[in-house]
Write a protein that holds these residues in place. Structure first.
Motif, PDB file in Angstrom:
ATOM      1  N   PHE A 130       0.828  -1.305   0.275  1.00  0.00           N
ATOM      2  CA  PHE A 130      -0.004   0.591   0.185  1.00  0.00           C
ATOM      3  C   PHE A 130       0.866   1.296   0.130  1.00  0.00           C
ATOM      4  O   PHE A 130       2.243   1.353   0.882  1.00  0.00           O
ATOM      5  N   GLU A 131       0.670   2.072  -0.190  1.00  0.00           N
ATOM      6  CA  GLU A 131       1.272   3.369  -0.813  1.00  0.00           C
ATOM      7  C   GLU A 131       0.850   3.987   0.437  1.00  0.00           C
ATOM      8  O   GLU A 131       2.097   4.836   0.326  1.00  0.00           O
ATOM      9  N   LYS A 132       0.019   4.298   1.061  1.00  0.00           N
ATOM     10  CA  LYS A 132      -0.189   5.428   2.116  1.00  0.00           C
ATOM     11  C   LYS A 132      -0.861   4.221   3.002  1.00  0.00           C
ATOM     12  O   LYS A 132      -2.047   3.664   3.190  1.00  0.00           O
ATOM     13  N   VAL A 133      -0.851   4.478   4.921  1.00  0.00           N
ATOM     14  CA  VAL A 133      -1.070   4.312   5.874  1.00  0.00           C
ATOM     15  C   VAL A 133      -1.917   5.342   6.631  1.00  0.00           C
ATOM     16  O   VAL A 133      -1.205   5.747   7.268  1.00  0.00           O
ATOM     17  N   TYR A 134      -3.459   5.822   6.346  1.00  0.00           N
ATOM     18  CA  TYR A 134      -4.012   6.066   6.795  1.00  0.00           C
ATOM     19  C   TYR A 134      -4.348   6.085   8.390  1.00  0.00           C
ATOM     20  O   TYR A 134      -5.130   4.660   8.478  1.00  0.00           O
ATOM     21  N   GLY A 135      -4.791   6.530   9.381  1.00  0.00           N
ATOM     22  CA  GLY A 135      -5.383   6.568  10.693  1.00  0.00           C
ATOM     23  C   GLY A 135      -6.171   7.412  11.358  1.00  0.00           C
ATOM     24  O   GLY A 135      -6.497   8.548  10.465  1.00  0.00           O
ATOM     25  N   MET A 136      -7.227   6.818  11.340  1.00  0.00           N
ATOM     26  CA  MET A 136      -8.787   7.680  12.058  1.00  0.00           C
ATOM     27  C   MET A 136      -8.865   8.330  13.321  1.00  0.00           C
ATOM     28  O   MET A 136      -8.353   7.271  14.339  1.00  0.00           O
ATOM     29  N   ARG A 137      -8.341   9.462  13.841  1.00  0.00           N
ATOM     30  CA  ARG A 137      -8.068   9.761  15.428  1.00  0.00           C
ATOM     31  C   ARG A 137      -9.689   9.403  15.550  1.00  0.00           C
ATOM     32  O   ARG A 137     -10.662  10.179  15.359  1.00  0.00           O
ATOM     33  N   PHE A 138      -9.961   9.123  16.340  1.00  0.00           N
ATOM     34  CA  PHE A 138     -11.308   8.714  17.635  1.00  0.00           C
ATOM     35  C   PHE A 138     -12.089   7.863  16.604  1.00  0.00           C
ATOM     36  O   PHE A 138     -13.183   8.353  16.656  1.00  0.00           O
ATOM     37  N   GLY A 139     -12.087   7.527  15.815  1.00  0.00           N
ATOM     38  CA  GLY A 139     -12.588   5.914  15.398  1.00  0.00           C
ATOM     39  C   GLY A 139     -13.422   6.551  14.318  1.00  0.00           C
ATOM     40  O   GLY A 139     -12.988   7.145  13.870  1.00  0.00           O
ATOM     41  N   ILE A 140     -14.712   5.563  13.996  1.00  0.00           N
ATOM     42  CA  ILE A 140     -15.305   6.465  12.313  1.00  0.00           C
ATOM     43  C   ILE A 140     -15.772   8.039  12.991  1.00  0.00           C
ATOM     44  O   ILE A 140     -16.652   8.461  12.416  1.00  0.00           O
ATOM     45  N   GLU A 141     -15.536   7.985  14.182  1.00  0.00           N
ATOM     46  CA  GLU A 141     -16.739   9.746  14.895  1.00  0.00           C
ATOM     47  C   GLU A 141     -15.556  10.709  14.733  1.00  0.00           C
ATOM     48  O   GLU A 141     -15.693  11.629  13.223  1.00  0.00           O
ATOM     49  N   GLY A 142     -14.108  10.634  14.594  1.00  0.00           N
ATOM     50  CA  GLY A 142     -13.412  11.007  14.221  1.00  0.00           C
ATOM     51  C   GLY A 142     -13.333  11.219  13.212  1.00  0.00           C
ATOM     52  O   GLY A 142     -12.598  12.617  11.873  1.00  0.00           O
ATOM     53  N   PHE A 143     -13.430  10.397  12.061  1.00  0.00           N
ATOM     54  CA  PHE A 143     -12.940  10.306  10.591  1.00  0.00           C
ATOM     55  C   PHE A 143     -14.215  11.204  10.183  1.00  0.00           C
ATOM     56  O   PHE A 143     -13.390  11.929   9.044  1.00  0.00           O
ATOM     57  N   LEU A 144     -15.780  10.535  10.397  1.00  0.00           N
ATOM     58  CA  LEU A 144     -16.423  11.874   9.908  1.00  0.00           C
ATOM     59  C   LEU A 144     -16.056  13.185  10.533  1.00  0.00           C
ATOM     60  O   LEU A 144     -16.666  14.198   9.217  1.00  0.00           O
ATOM     61  N   ASN A 145     -15.719  13.687  10.841  1.00  0.00           N
ATOM     62  CA  ASN A 145     -15.178  14.943  11.341  1.00  0.00           C
ATOM     63  C   ASN A 145     -13.385  15.424  10.917  1.00  0.00           C
ATOM     64  O   ASN A 145     -13.002  16.325  11.178  1.00  0.00           O
ATOM     65  N   GLU A 146     -13.466  14.069   9.676  1.00  0.00           N
ATOM     66  CA  GLU A 146     -11.938  14.627   8.533  1.00  0.00           C
ATOM     67  C   GLU A 146     -10.695  14.621   9.984  1.00  0.00           C
ATOM     68  O   GLU A 146      -9.865  15.407   9.420  1.00  0.00           O
ATOM     69  N   LYS A 147     -10.329  13.694  11.179  1.00  0.00           N
ATOM     70  CA  LYS A 147      -9.440  13.707  11.600  1.00  0.00           C
ATOM     71  C   LYS A 147      -8.804  12.739  11.320  1.00  0.00           C
ATOM     72  O   LYS A 147      -8.708  11.355  11.586  1.00  0.00           O
ATOM     73  N   ILE A 148      -8.181  12.515  10.105  1.00  0.00           N
ATOM     74  CA  ILE A 148      -7.091  11.913   9.899  1.00  0.00           C
ATOM     75  C   ILE A 148      -5.988  12.062   9.737  1.00  0.00           C
ATOM     76  O   ILE A 148      -5.361  13.334   9.584  1.00  0.00           O
ATOM     77  N   VAL A 149      -4.970  11.223  10.428  1.00  0.00           N
ATOM     78  CA  VAL A 149      -3.511  11.221  10.707  1.00  0.00           C
ATOM     79  C   VAL A 149      -2.887  10.389   9.566  1.00  0.00           C
ATOM     80  O   VAL A 149      -3.519   8.833   8.968  1.00  0.00           O
ATOM     81  N   ASP A 150      -1.881  10.982   9.454  1.00  0.00           N
ATOM     82  CA  ASP A 150      -0.963  10.223   8.277  1.00  0.00           C
ATOM     83  C   ASP A 150       0.472   9.322   9.293  1.00  0.00           C
ATOM     84  O   ASP A 150       1.486   9.645   9.766  1.00  0.00           O
ATOM     85  N   LEU A 151      -0.332   7.501   9.273  1.00  0.00           N
ATOM     86  CA  LEU A 151       0.622   6.947  10.170  1.00  0.00           C
ATOM     87  C   LEU A 151       2.238   6.892   9.536  1.00  0.00           C
ATOM     88  O   LEU A 151       3.277   6.336  10.540  1.00  0.00           O
ATOM     89  N   ASP A 152       2.734   7.028   7.961  1.00  0.00           N
ATOM     90  CA  ASP A 152       3.860   6.497   7.850  1.00  0.00           C
ATOM     91  C   ASP A 152       4.514   7.561   8.698  1.00  0.00           C
ATOM     92  O   ASP A 152       6.040   7.230   8.745  1.00  0.00           O
ATOM     93  N   GLU A 153       4.081   8.702   8.830  1.00  0.00           N
ATOM     94  CA  GLU A 153       5.075   9.946   9.505  1.00  0.00           C
ATOM     95  C   GLU A 153       5.667   9.399  11.289  1.00  0.00           C
ATOM     96  O   GLU A 153       6.201  10.277  11.501  1.00  0.00           O
ATOM     97  N   THR A 154       4.382   9.004  11.629  1.00  0.00           N
ATOM     98  CA  THR A 154       4.339   8.961  12.917  1.00  0.00           C
ATOM     99  C   THR A 154       5.276   7.102  13.454  1.00  0.00           C
ATOM    100  O   THR A 154       5.467   7.156  14.236  1.00  0.00           O
TER     101      THR A 154
END
Length: 407
Positions: free
Chosen positions: A35-59
């Protein structure tokens, strides 16, 4: 899938000592399978719907960070208890969710959690069918409650069971200090299924004493009868330790510690104070010293007592969940199939999410003692392998080190 694009992963429900090991497995699996990118949802599906998305490749960008993540308790990405509405064409919540998935070129959506989290996988995969989306939805089990059906056990349970058994053995030692009559109630999590409370039985071995009574939610408690039995036991020994589930019910099916009128987002009644209630009742009825010990959230994320078996399995099931997604599976949960007891061996399989979501698995009656105040060898044989092995701690300045929290 011919072309690997991006994967997104989220965590949901209560924290555990193993959920981050599954996240580490997903991240390593995503890289392994291209996979090119791995993203993480901050605070589950609720955070995802609020566009709280992080790039896990960076951390999660080094082997050390992955190893620290496996040893870090709780939910690295944060969690939520958010119930999705029923999936229907044109629903605004799902429209937004799938717009975000397309925006980030997501091929596989992985969600790590318990029973209610599997409800999220069920609904997202159902909506994908409605609109003809090719995104794959994979559930990775997680819950210290161990109450998911199909799977032999859940990641997180083994470490929590190890912690509970250790605590019980230490409470027993503490209760035996004084030459007087006493009853200590140790309250352990578990609403309708007693898997965690039953783990108190693992404290007893050739070196340690265990609890005298184990009160499980699967067995309705006749309090008057129990008080009589307790009184008789106190004639035989001074100090009694009782492991009790927070969800213990009376014989009419009513929670002893129900917080009347209060429920969570999924409609579960809020519970509190079971050990305190029983301690007060026994002190009044029998006139002996009583104590209430509530392990509470400590049992959920005690990384210093992780089971190596638990962490290894949690990592593997996350890794293989990614593999299932690239093989075209969707609307499934990965699970453990135990194929051997001695030596212990489980393999990872997948099942239809409909067999899991919103269904609870209780302890079989055949694993509970005949009198209902404990468990038998069948449970011991089942649970012992799950607490086996220790993970070496990574220590800094005298204390176990964890990965730096996301901001």
């Amino acid at each position: 899938m011919e072309e690997r694009k991006n994967l997104i992963v989220g965590q949901s429900g209560g924290p555990t000592a193993a959920i981050n090991a599954s996240l580490a497995g997903v991240c390593c699996g995503a890289k392994h399978f291209g996979f090119e990118k791995v993203y993480g949802m901050r605070f589950g599906i609720e955070g995802f719907l609020n566009e709280k998305i992080v790039d896990l490749d960076e951390t999660l960008n080094s082997e050390l960070n992955i190893e620290l993540l496996k040893r870090t308790p709780s939910s690295y990405l944060g969690s939520c208890r958010y119930k999705l509405p029923k999936p229907e064409a044109g629903n605004e919540v799902y429209q937004k969710a799938f717009e975000l998935l397309e925006k980030h070129s997501i091929d596989v959506f992985v969600y790590i959690g318990g029973n209610d989290s599997m409800d999220t996988i069920l609904k997202m995969s159902e909506y994908a069918k409605i609109i003809g989306s090719q995104i794959k939805f994979i559930g990775i089990p997680k819950t210290i409650d161990n109450d998911l059906p199909v799977t032999d056990h859940t990641p997180g349970y083994g470490s929590a069971a190890k912690y509970i058994a250790t605590c019980i053995s230490e409470v027993v030692r503490d209760s035996n200090v004084y030459d007087l009559k006493s009853v200590t109630f140790v309250e352990i999590m578990g609403r309708n299924a007693g898997w965690l409370t039953a783990a108190a039985a693992l404290a007893k071995n050739s070196f340690n004493d265990g609890a005298d009574f184990i009160l499980l939610p699967e067995i309705g408690l006749n309090l008057k009868e129990f008080i009589n039995i307790l009184g008789n036991r106190l004639n035989e020994k001074n100090n009694i330790v009782v492991a009790v589930s927070e969800g213990i019910k009376d014989q009419n099916g009513n929670y002893i510690s129900e917080d009347e009128g209060n429920v969570d987002a999924f409609g579960h009644k809020m519970l509190s104070g079971t050990a305190a209630y029983l301690a007060k009742k026994i002190k009044s009825e029998l006139g002996v010293k009583t104590r209430a010990v509530e392990i509470n959230t400590l049992q959920r994320a005690a990384a210093h007592l992780q089971s190596k078996t638990d962490i290894d399995e949690a990592f593997n099931i996350g890794f293989l969940g990614v593999k299932a997604g690239i093989e075209g599976e969707t609307g499934v949960m990965m699970y453990f199939d135990r194929v051997n007891d001695a030596p212990y061996l489980s393999i990872v399989r997948k099942c239809d999410i409909n067999l899991v979501a919103n269904i609870e698995k209780e302890i079989p009656r055949g694993w509970i003692s005949e009198d209902g105040f404990g468990v038998n060898e069948k449970f011991i044989e089942y649970a012992k392998p799950l607490i086996a092995g220790e993970l070496s701690n990574i220590v800094c300045e005298g204390i176990q080190s964890h990965i730096v929290s996301l901001k």
